[in-house]
Design a protein around this motif. Structure first.
Motif, PDB file in Angstrom:
ATOM      1  N   VAL A 183      98.470  29.547   4.274  1.00 29.54           N
ATOM      2  CA  VAL A 183      98.836  28.574   3.244  1.00 29.54           C
ATOM      3  C   VAL A 183      99.988  29.062   2.365  1.00 29.54           C
ATOM      4  O   VAL A 183     100.161  28.587   1.249  1.00 29.54           O
ATOM      5  CB  VAL A 183      97.611  28.221   2.373  1.00 29.54           C
ATOM      6  CG1 VAL A 183      96.577  27.459   3.181  1.00 29.54           C
ATOM      7  CG2 VAL A 183      96.991  29.476   1.754  1.00 29.54           C
ATOM      8  N   ASP A 184     100.780  29.998   2.873  1.00 26.12           N
ATOM      9  CA  ASP A 184     101.936  30.461   2.107  1.00 26.12           C
ATOM     10  C   ASP A 184     102.853  29.281   1.795  1.00 26.12           C
ATOM     11  O   ASP A 184     103.183  28.477   2.664  1.00 26.12           O
ATOM     12  CB  ASP A 184     102.714  31.513   2.895  1.00 26.12           C
ATOM     13  CG  ASP A 184     101.956  32.824   3.020  1.00 26.12           C
ATOM     14  OD1 ASP A 184     100.971  32.998   2.279  1.00 26.12           O
ATOM     15  OD2 ASP A 184     102.331  33.651   3.871  1.00 26.12           O
ATOM     16  N   GLY A 185     103.260  29.183   0.537  1.00 30.64           N
ATOM     17  CA  GLY A 185     104.121  28.096   0.103  1.00 30.64           C
ATOM     18  C   GLY A 185     103.377  26.826  -0.250  1.00 30.64           C
ATOM     19  O   GLY A 185     103.993  25.845  -0.645  1.00 30.64           O
ATOM     20  N   LEU A 207      98.680  22.983  -3.457  1.00 26.84           N
ATOM     21  CA  LEU A 207      97.758  22.086  -2.758  1.00 26.84           C
ATOM     22  C   LEU A 207      96.354  22.664  -2.615  1.00 26.84           C
ATOM     23  O   LEU A 207      95.465  22.002  -2.075  1.00 26.84           O
ATOM     24  CB  LEU A 207      98.299  21.773  -1.354  1.00 26.84           C
ATOM     25  CG  LEU A 207      99.721  21.216  -1.273  1.00 26.84           C
ATOM     26  CD1 LEU A 207     100.121  21.047   0.183  1.00 26.84           C
ATOM     27  CD2 LEU A 207      99.835  19.895  -2.025  1.00 26.84           C
ATOM     28  N   LEU A 208      96.131  23.883  -3.092  1.00 28.49           N
ATOM     29  CA  LEU A 208      94.871  24.562  -2.814  1.00 28.49           C
ATOM     30  C   LEU A 208      93.712  24.096  -3.673  1.00 28.49           C
ATOM     31  O   LEU A 208      92.561  24.369  -3.367  1.00 28.49           O
ATOM     32  CB  LEU A 208      95.053  26.082  -2.976  1.00 28.49           C
ATOM     33  CG  LEU A 208      95.983  26.729  -1.959  1.00 28.49           C
ATOM     34  CD1 LEU A 208      96.112  28.221  -2.223  1.00 28.49           C
ATOM     35  CD2 LEU A 208      95.499  26.489  -0.547  1.00 28.49           C
ATOM     36  N   GLY A 209      93.965  23.398  -4.753  1.00 26.65           N
ATOM     37  CA  GLY A 209      92.883  22.923  -5.606  1.00 26.65           C
ATOM     38  C   GLY A 209      92.450  23.967  -6.620  1.00 26.65           C
ATOM     39  O   GLY A 209      92.889  25.119  -6.608  1.00 26.65           O
ATOM     40  N   GLU A 210      91.550  23.554  -7.501  1.00 33.42           N
ATOM     41  CA  GLU A 210      91.116  24.431  -8.582  1.00 33.42           C
ATOM     42  C   GLU A 210      90.370  25.652  -8.073  1.00 33.42           C
ATOM     43  O   GLU A 210      90.417  26.722  -8.674  1.00 33.42           O
ATOM     44  CB  GLU A 210      90.229  23.648  -9.561  1.00 33.42           C
ATOM     45  CG  GLU A 210      90.970  22.540 -10.302  1.00 33.42           C
ATOM     46  CD  GLU A 210      90.064  21.804 -11.267  1.00 33.42           C
ATOM     47  OE1 GLU A 210      88.871  22.164 -11.351  1.00 33.42           O
ATOM     48  OE2 GLU A 210      90.541  20.879 -11.939  1.00 33.42           O
ATOM     49  N   GLU A 211      89.627  25.507  -6.963  1.00 31.98           N
ATOM     50  CA  GLU A 211      88.866  26.643  -6.455  1.00 31.98           C
ATOM     51  C   GLU A 211      89.772  27.711  -5.860  1.00 31.98           C
ATOM     52  O   GLU A 211      89.368  28.853  -5.661  1.00 31.98           O
ATOM     53  CB  GLU A 211      87.858  26.187  -5.401  1.00 31.98           C
ATOM     54  CG  GLU A 211      88.465  25.605  -4.138  1.00 31.98           C
ATOM     55  CD  GLU A 211      88.815  24.135  -4.256  1.00 31.98           C
ATOM     56  OE1 GLU A 211      89.142  23.534  -3.220  1.00 31.98           O
ATOM     57  OE2 GLU A 211      88.764  23.580  -5.376  1.00 31.98           O
ATOM     58  N   ASN A 212      91.033  27.325  -5.534  1.00 32.47           N
ATOM     59  CA  ASN A 212      92.038  28.267  -5.040  1.00 32.47           C
ATOM     60  C   ASN A 212      91.542  29.073  -3.845  1.00 32.47           C
ATOM     61  O   ASN A 212      91.762  30.272  -3.751  1.00 32.47           O
ATOM     62  CB  ASN A 212      92.497  29.219  -6.163  1.00 32.47           C
ATOM     63  CG  ASN A 212      93.829  29.885  -5.815  1.00 32.47           C
ATOM     64  OD1 ASN A 212      94.650  29.302  -5.121  1.00 32.47           O
ATOM     65  ND2 ASN A 212      94.019  31.099  -6.284  1.00 32.47           N
ATOM     66  N   SER A 213      90.828  28.411  -2.946  1.00 29.39           N
ATOM     67  CA  SER A 213      90.404  29.078  -1.728  1.00 29.39           C
ATOM     68  C   SER A 213      91.623  29.259  -0.834  1.00 29.39           C
ATOM     69  O   SER A 213      92.694  28.732  -1.111  1.00 29.39           O
ATOM     70  CB  SER A 213      89.350  28.247  -1.004  1.00 29.39           C
ATOM     71  OG  SER A 213      89.954  27.094  -0.427  1.00 29.39           O
ATOM     72  N   ARG A 214      91.448  29.989   0.236  1.00 26.97           N
ATOM     73  CA  ARG A 214      92.553  30.225   1.145  1.00 26.97           C
ATOM     74  C   ARG A 214      92.571  29.220   2.293  1.00 26.97           C
ATOM     75  O   ARG A 214      93.058  29.500   3.383  1.00 26.97           O
ATOM     76  CB  ARG A 214      92.505  31.654   1.685  1.00 26.97           C
ATOM     77  CG  ARG A 214      92.666  32.712   0.616  1.00 26.97           C
ATOM     78  CD  ARG A 214      93.977  32.585  -0.124  1.00 26.97           C
ATOM     79  NE  ARG A 214      95.132  32.949   0.695  1.00 26.97           N
ATOM     80  CZ  ARG A 214      96.387  32.766   0.330  1.00 26.97           C
ATOM     81  NH1 ARG A 214      96.674  32.200  -0.824  1.00 26.97           N
ATOM     82  NH2 ARG A 214      97.372  33.129   1.132  1.00 26.97           N
ATOM     83  N   TYR A 215      92.006  28.032   2.034  1.00 30.89           N
ATOM     84  CA  TYR A 215      92.042  26.945   3.006  1.00 30.89           C
ATOM     85  C   TYR A 215      92.440  25.664   2.287  1.00 30.89           C
ATOM     86  O   TYR A 215      92.138  25.487   1.107  1.00 30.89           O
ATOM     87  CB  TYR A 215      90.683  26.762   3.679  1.00 30.89           C
ATOM     88  CG  TYR A 215      90.234  27.973   4.459  1.00 30.89           C
ATOM     89  CD1 TYR A 215      90.736  28.211   5.735  1.00 30.89           C
ATOM     90  CD2 TYR A 215      89.342  28.889   3.914  1.00 30.89           C
ATOM     91  CE1 TYR A 215      90.348  29.325   6.446  1.00 30.89           C
ATOM     92  CE2 TYR A 215      88.949  30.006   4.621  1.00 30.89           C
ATOM     93  CZ  TYR A 215      89.459  30.228   5.893  1.00 30.89           C
ATOM     94  OH  TYR A 215      89.087  31.336   6.591  1.00 30.89           O
TER      95      TYR A 215
END
Length: 306
Positions: free
Chosen positions: A241-243, A247-255
């Motif tokens: 998800v580089d860049g 778009l990752l959302g508040e939880e900031n997961s790596r998906y």
């Protein structure tokens, strides 16, 4: 700035399937792929693929060869060596390592990458993430091996390598394994295997041709160091998800979080398909191909309503 109706980022099974569905539904697309070839992780699958109907494939390369003969993929406009660097959700602008696009729709199919252990960053004894314990296990015959991880892949790797290695140390960060019971039962029968619970690698040095791992653990029975010939980390993956931080959302997961239509949450024109949204637990060739169909079909239906 080049205008694109559908920009597909990623040339694995999800991205290729999306391109086929774009052709099927009359949408124009460009596919960008950061490497120099299509296929994504397919070339790293060395075991038989029997759950992607209708055929049974000897391995991922066998499946990829058949895919590349598809008439759509033979004529597909692919731009190799190009990767996403940023996305502006409000302007529908996608910037890559080569150029910028004005896109009607973006399909992110960038897949996943193995997690890294910082303490092993400079160690030459670490086996590559794509090392296959199914096809390449004989390469460690007579060696002392450390496998790191507690999931199915770590358990399977320890089991496969124990058939050839002199000893195998399995380092598990927690007090229990996440691996399925079948794997745990198999591991319990291996005399050459030692499981070190609640243990992490703190540092790595090399001495006399071996890797000396300094271990961190609260358990009194865990040694402070072990010496091994090769190290195989199996500690999971993260979405590429580089860049795409916005778009990752508040939880900031790596998906990338996606809804039932594969739209990235909070957007109307960005879709995520395949492992970059599914994660390891639901990683599947069949699921990735199905999500590609759903995303492109949803785009097609939206265009009909305009």
């Amino acid at each position: 700035m080049e205008h694109v109706q559908v920009l597909i980022a990623g040339g694995g099974i999800a991205g290729m399937s999306a391109a086929i569905w774009c052709e099927r539904l009359g949408l124009s697309c460009i596919l960008i792929e950061k490497t120099d070839r299509l296929g994504g992780q397919l070339a790293q699958i060395h075991n038989e693929i029997w759950d992607f109907p209708p055929h049974i494939y000897a391995d991922g390369t066998n499946l990829l060869e058949e895919l590349q003969s598809h008439k759509v993929l033979r004529s597909l406009q692919v731009r190799f060596g190009e990767a996403l660097t940023s996305v502006d959700p409000t302007k529908r602008k996608v910037t890559t390592t080569r150029t910028a696009y004005q896109t009607d729709y973006l399909i992110v199919a960038t897949g996943v990458s193995p997690n890294q252990i910082p303490a092993l960053a400079d160690c030459s004894k670490v086996l590559a993430p794509w090392f296959s314990t199914t096809a390449e296990a004989e390469a460690v015959t007579g060696m002392d091996i450390a496998v790191i991880g507690g999931g199915d892949r770590a358990a399977e790797s320890a089991y496969n390598l124990s058939r050839y290695a002199r000893t195998v140390h399995l380092l598990v960060r927690s007090a229990h394994m996440r691996a399925r019971s079948q794997w745990r039962e198999r591991l319990s029968t291996l005399p050459s295997l030692t499981i070190l619970w609640e243990t992490e690698v703190a540092a790595c040095s090399e001495r006399d041709g071996k890797a000396v791992l300094s271990l961190r653990s609260f358990r009194p029975d865990t040694p402070s160091t072990i010496s091994v010939d090769r190290i195989l980390p199996r500690i999971g993956v993260h979405g590429n998800v580089d860049g795409l931080d916005s778009l990752l959302g508040e939880e900031n997961s790596r998906y990338l979080p996606a809804d039932n239509y594969q739209q990235v949450k909070g957007t109307e024109w960005i879709y995520a398909i395949g492992d970059v949204t599914n994660g390891a637990d639901y990683g599947s060739l069949s699921l990735a191909a199905g999500q590609a169909m759903k995303a492109v079909k949803h785009i097609s239906l939206q265009l009909k309503e305009q």
